[in-house]
Design an enzyme around this catalytic site. Structure first.
Site, mmCIF file in Angstrom:
data_model
loop_
_atom_site.group_PDB
_atom_site.id
_atom_site.type_symbol
_atom_site.label_atom_id
_atom_site.label_comp_id
_atom_site.label_asym_id
_atom_site.label_seq_id
_atom_site.Cartn_x
_atom_site.Cartn_y
_atom_site.Cartn_z
ATOM 1 N N TYR A 10 1.001 -1.136 0.280
ATOM 2 C CA TYR A 10 -0.038 -0.177 -0.105
ATOM 3 C C TYR A 10 0.912 1.332 0.043
ATOM 4 O O TYR A 10 0.267 1.946 0.164
ATOM 5 C CB TYR A 10 -0.543 -0.036 0.983
ATOM 6 C CG TYR A 10 -1.785 -1.562 1.140
ATOM 7 C CD1 TYR A 10 -2.944 -1.580 0.848
ATOM 8 C CD2 TYR A 10 -1.983 -2.320 1.686
ATOM 9 C CE1 TYR A 10 -4.230 -2.090 0.222
ATOM 10 C CE2 TYR A 10 -2.280 -2.882 2.204
ATOM 11 C CZ TYR A 10 -4.138 -3.417 1.338
ATOM 12 O OH TYR A 10 -4.396 -3.904 1.034
ATOM 13 N N PHE A 19 -5.464 -0.735 10.260
ATOM 14 C CA PHE A 19 -5.946 -0.222 8.369
ATOM 15 C C PHE A 19 -6.851 1.192 8.583
ATOM 16 O O PHE A 19 -7.152 1.242 9.133
ATOM 17 C CB PHE A 19 -6.861 -1.286 8.202
ATOM 18 C CG PHE A 19 -6.117 -3.067 7.134
ATOM 19 C CD1 PHE A 19 -5.242 -2.129 6.255
ATOM 20 C CD2 PHE A 19 -5.309 -3.841 7.867
ATOM 21 C CE1 PHE A 19 -4.966 -3.351 5.325
ATOM 22 C CE2 PHE A 19 -4.226 -4.712 7.330
ATOM 23 C CZ PHE A 19 -4.237 -4.781 6.298
ATOM 24 N N ASN A 50 -9.480 1.880 8.036
ATOM 25 C CA ASN A 50 -10.997 1.966 8.470
ATOM 26 C C ASN A 50 -11.349 2.321 10.362
ATOM 27 O O ASN A 50 -12.008 1.902 10.444
ATOM 28 C CB ASN A 50 -12.565 0.645 8.049
ATOM 29 C CG ASN A 50 -11.456 -0.466 8.186
ATOM 30 O OD1 ASN A 50 -10.696 -0.883 8.397
ATOM 31 N ND2 ASN A 50 -12.702 -1.088 7.401
ATOM 32 N N ASP A 70 -6.128 11.418 1.255
ATOM 33 C CA ASP A 70 -6.147 11.054 0.324
ATOM 34 C C ASP A 70 -7.622 12.098 0.348
ATOM 35 O O ASP A 70 -8.691 12.110 0.836
ATOM 36 C CB ASP A 70 -5.903 10.406 -0.278
ATOM 37 C CG ASP A 70 -7.320 9.338 -0.094
ATOM 38 O OD1 ASP A 70 -7.315 8.622 1.475
ATOM 39 O OD2 ASP A 70 -7.730 8.545 -0.356
ATOM 40 N N ASN A 120 -13.410 6.480 5.077
ATOM 41 C CA ASN A 120 -13.605 5.562 5.649
ATOM 42 C C ASN A 120 -12.540 5.753 6.935
ATOM 43 O O ASN A 120 -12.341 5.589 8.749
ATOM 44 C CB ASN A 120 -13.096 4.239 5.728
ATOM 45 C CG ASN A 120 -13.875 3.420 4.976
ATOM 46 O OD1 ASN A 120 -15.088 3.907 4.917
ATOM 47 N ND2 ASN A 120 -14.079 2.275 4.291
#
Length: 199
Positions: free
Chosen positions: A17, A73, A75, A100, A121
């Protein structure tokens, strides 16, 4: 007087990622640490990588600022932010979250205080874990929109093409230069600085 004490960069953990569009916020904090010779280190109790840096505002005053990149992560971003904010008694108003932003063109960034999560999220979880307090500051790093909502997930989790990635790194650099104005509480000046830069 602004008292930004914590700057958070949102993203997903793991090598795959690292340079994706969704990790624009994490990239910002990584660059900010590098710019000010801060060393990001993993801290389990804050569920992320943290550093402390000295930021000098536009009036020459020094500010002790904590940096955080959640290793949860996206969320679950709020878990890390709330852990650090609670431990150091940092109010939501003294937090800047870099993330972002689909609704802003690539190569552009905007400061904002408060507001909803806009379907993001990371912001959704941050608002929830801060007791539904939306008053933290945001640095919205534009990544552009793929044009259709069903393409969003793949779009944000993909790496941007080289030219677009360079635009993102350039606006991150410009955002770092705008920070000294924000630290004095002159958000209007910080915003004008960013808004005057054309993609």
């Amino acid at each position: 007087m602004s008292a930004i004490q914590l700057i958070v960069g949102l993203g997903n953990p793991g090598r795959e990622y690292e340079e994706t569009r969704h990790n624009a916020g994490a990239l910002f904090v990584t660059e900010l640490a590098r710019h000010y010779n801060g060393t990001l280190k993993s801290e389990a109790k804050f569920y992320g990588d943290t550093a402390r840096i000295n930021l000098v505002d536009s009036q020459g005053h020094s500010h002790d600022v904590r940096l955080l990149i959640p290793s949860t992560f996206m969320n679950r971003s709020g878990l890390a932010i709330a852990a650090m904010a609670t431990f150091y008694k940092i109010a939501p108003e003294d937090i800047l979250v870099a993330h972002d932003e689909l609704d802003i063109d690539a190569g552009t960034a905007r400061f904002k205080q408060g507001g909803g999560h806009g379907g993001h999220n990371g912001l959704r979880d941050t608002i929830a874990t801060l007791g539904n307090n939306k008053n933290f500051h945001r640095l919205r790093i534009g990544i552009g929109h793929p044009g259709s909502s069903d393409k969003v997930t793949g779009y944000v989790l993909n790496k941007a093409p080289a030219k677009e990635y360079q635009m993102m790194m350039d606006i991150i650099d410009d955002s770092i230069r705008a920070l000294p104005h924000a630290l004095t509480g002159d958000w209007a000046k910080a915003m004008n600085y960013l808004h005057s830069i054309k993609a």
